[in-house]
Design a protein around this motif. Structure first.
Motif, PDB file in Angstrom:
ATOM      1  N   GLN A  52       0.844  -1.203   0.000  1.00 26.71           N
ATOM      2  CA  GLN A  52       0.000   0.000   0.000  1.00 26.71           C
ATOM      3  C   GLN A  52       0.879   1.252   0.000  1.00 26.71           C
ATOM      4  OE1 GLN A  52      -3.395   0.200   2.632  1.00 26.71           O
ATOM      5  NE2 GLN A  52      -3.126   2.400   2.873  1.00 26.71           N
ATOM      6  N   ALA A  53       1.941   1.236   0.794  1.00 26.79           N
ATOM      7  CA  ALA A  53       2.864   2.379   0.841  1.00 26.79           C
ATOM      8  C   ALA A  53       3.534   2.590  -0.523  1.00 26.79           C
ATOM      9  CB  ALA A  53       3.903   2.166   1.935  1.00 26.79           C
ATOM     10  N   GLU A  54       3.938   1.502  -1.173  1.00 28.62           N
ATOM     11  CA  GLU A  54       4.547   1.579  -2.516  1.00 28.62           C
ATOM     12  C   GLU A  54       3.582   2.192  -3.520  1.00 28.62           C
ATOM     13  OE1 GLU A  54       7.426   0.907  -3.666  1.00 28.62           O
ATOM     14  OE2 GLU A  54       8.258   0.020  -1.852  1.00 28.62           O
ATOM     15  N   PHE A  55       2.344   1.799  -3.395  1.00 27.97           N
ATOM     16  CA  PHE A  55       1.315   2.227  -4.338  1.00 27.97           C
ATOM     17  C   PHE A  55       1.157   3.746  -4.318  1.00 27.97           C
ATOM     18  CE2 PHE A  55      -3.014   2.745  -5.952  1.00 27.97           C
ATOM     19  CZ  PHE A  55      -3.043   1.858  -7.002  1.00 27.97           C
ATOM     20  N   VAL A  56       1.302   4.321  -3.108  1.00 23.70           N
ATOM     21  CA  VAL A  56       1.073   5.750  -2.929  1.00 23.70           C
ATOM     22  C   VAL A  56       2.344   6.569  -3.107  1.00 23.70           C
ATOM     23  CG1 VAL A  56       0.359   7.507  -1.258  1.00 23.70           C
ATOM     24  CG2 VAL A  56      -0.876   5.315  -1.377  1.00 23.70           C
ATOM     25  N   VAL A  64      -0.564   5.830  -7.811  1.00 23.46           N
ATOM     26  CA  VAL A  64      -1.691   6.767  -7.710  1.00 23.46           C
ATOM     27  C   VAL A  64      -1.607   7.885  -8.753  1.00 23.46           C
ATOM     28  CG1 VAL A  64      -2.293   6.371  -5.283  1.00 23.46           C
ATOM     29  CG2 VAL A  64      -0.509   8.039  -5.866  1.00 23.46           C
ATOM     30  N   LEU A  65      -0.460   7.996  -9.397  1.00 22.53           N
ATOM     31  CA  LEU A  65      -0.353   8.958 -10.489  1.00 22.53           C
ATOM     32  C   LEU A  65      -1.432   8.664 -11.539  1.00 22.53           C
ATOM     33  CD1 LEU A  65       1.653  11.227 -11.337  1.00 22.53           C
ATOM     34  CD2 LEU A  65       2.869   9.493 -12.651  1.00 22.53           C
ATOM     35  N   CYS A  66      -1.733   7.393 -11.751  1.00 23.19           N
ATOM     36  CA  CYS A  66      -2.684   6.995 -12.793  1.00 23.19           C
ATOM     37  C   CYS A  66      -3.867   6.178 -12.284  1.00 23.19           C
ATOM     38  CB  CYS A  66      -1.974   6.164 -13.856  1.00 23.19           C
ATOM     39  SG  CYS A  66      -0.680   7.060 -14.742  1.00 23.19           S
ATOM     40  N   GLY A  78      -5.057   9.406  -9.476  1.00 24.13           N
ATOM     41  CA  GLY A  78      -5.305   9.733 -10.881  1.00 24.13           C
ATOM     42  C   GLY A  78      -6.331   8.829 -11.550  1.00 24.13           C
ATOM     43  N   ASN A  79      -6.666   9.197 -12.784  1.00 22.27           N
ATOM     44  CA  ASN A  79      -7.649   8.387 -13.513  1.00 22.27           C
ATOM     45  C   ASN A  79      -7.225   8.088 -14.953  1.00 22.27           C
ATOM     46  OD1 ASN A  79      -7.972  10.819 -14.723  1.00 22.27           O
ATOM     47  ND2 ASN A  79     -10.086  11.157 -14.103  1.00 22.27           N
ATOM     48  N   LEU A  84      -8.692   0.773  -9.638  1.00 24.49           N
ATOM     49  CA  LEU A  84      -8.270  -0.552  -9.170  1.00 24.49           C
ATOM     50  C   LEU A  84      -9.021  -1.006  -7.909  1.00 24.49           C
ATOM     51  CD1 LEU A  84      -4.400  -0.458  -9.871  1.00 24.49           C
ATOM     52  CD2 LEU A  84      -6.223  -1.419 -11.293  1.00 24.49           C
ATOM     53  N   THR A  85     -10.119  -0.336  -7.600  1.00 25.26           N
ATOM     54  CA  THR A  85     -10.954  -0.782  -6.486  1.00 25.26           C
ATOM     55  C   THR A  85     -11.420  -2.213  -6.758  1.00 25.26           C
ATOM     56  OG1 THR A  85     -11.756   1.486  -6.267  1.00 25.26           O
ATOM     57  CG2 THR A  85     -13.009  -0.221  -5.114  1.00 25.26           C
TER      58      THR A  85
END
Ligand code: HEC
Length: 151
Positions: A52-56, A64-66, A78-79, A84-85
């Motif tokens: 989760q930390a890597e993802f952010v 989270v950029l995309c 981002g979108n 990815l929910t």
């Protein structure tokens, strides 16, 4: 028995230096089956919290950029890429792993970086040439985190 191993060979690609001609080598020998990499790159399970930390994190994958994930605490999400929910319910662990390792293998024109390639990279600074953008361990943490979504 012979027959069975011939079949296995037909669906298994050992991809080390694969696509070397266009410089698209992966960082290590990886077994790709269909659209998945079934086994852990490190031989161990990843850690969900670290994933989760890597993802952010900007220093990590900065996914989270995309991408966004509902309920995730992050300053920005981002979108450009799909939401990815619940992705862990849509894709297997192995499918998620290949998408992070080498997205370009699945979608040749994608803007998503191939995080475990060492060549043929787009949108990667010179300082990253010759090394993958993420380590095997970081990728396994991300796989564990995303697989936990929706499950
Ligand atoms: C520059 C934008 C960008 C970044 C950064 C990015 N992705 Fe992606 N990602 C995409 C796009 C776009 C797609 C959809 C494939 C396509 O159509 O090109 C995608 C697809 C995916 C998929 C498949 C989703 C599905 O439902 O099929 C997963 C899983 C994924 N990304 C994970 C990640 C992870 C993990 C990271 C960070 C290490 C990341 N992405 C970073 C743009 C990005």
């Amino acid at each position: 028995m012979r027959r069975q191993s011939a079949l296995a060979a037909a669906v298994t690609i050992f991809c080390s230096g694969c696509g070397q001609a266009d410089g698209a080598a992966l960082a290590a020998r990886v077994e790709i089956r269909g659209d998945a990499i079934p086994t852990s790159l490190t031989g161990e399970a990843g850690r969900v919290a670290d994933g989760q930390a890597e993802f952010v994190s900007r220093e990590g994958g900065h996914c989270v950029l995309c991408h966004r994930i509902e309920g995730l605490q992050a300053e920005f999400q981002g979108n450009v890429g799909p939401d990815l929910t619940g992705v862990g319910a849509r894709l297997t662990e192995g499918q998620i792993r290949l998408r992070i390792v080498d997205a370009q293998r699945i979608w040749p024109d994608t803007v998503m970086p191939s995080y475990y390639r060492t060549g043929g990279l787009r949108q990667v600074g010179r300082e990253y040439e010759g090394q993958p953008a993420l380590t095997a361990r970081q990728i396994e943490d991300l796989v564990a985190y995303l697989s936990s979504q929706g499950n």
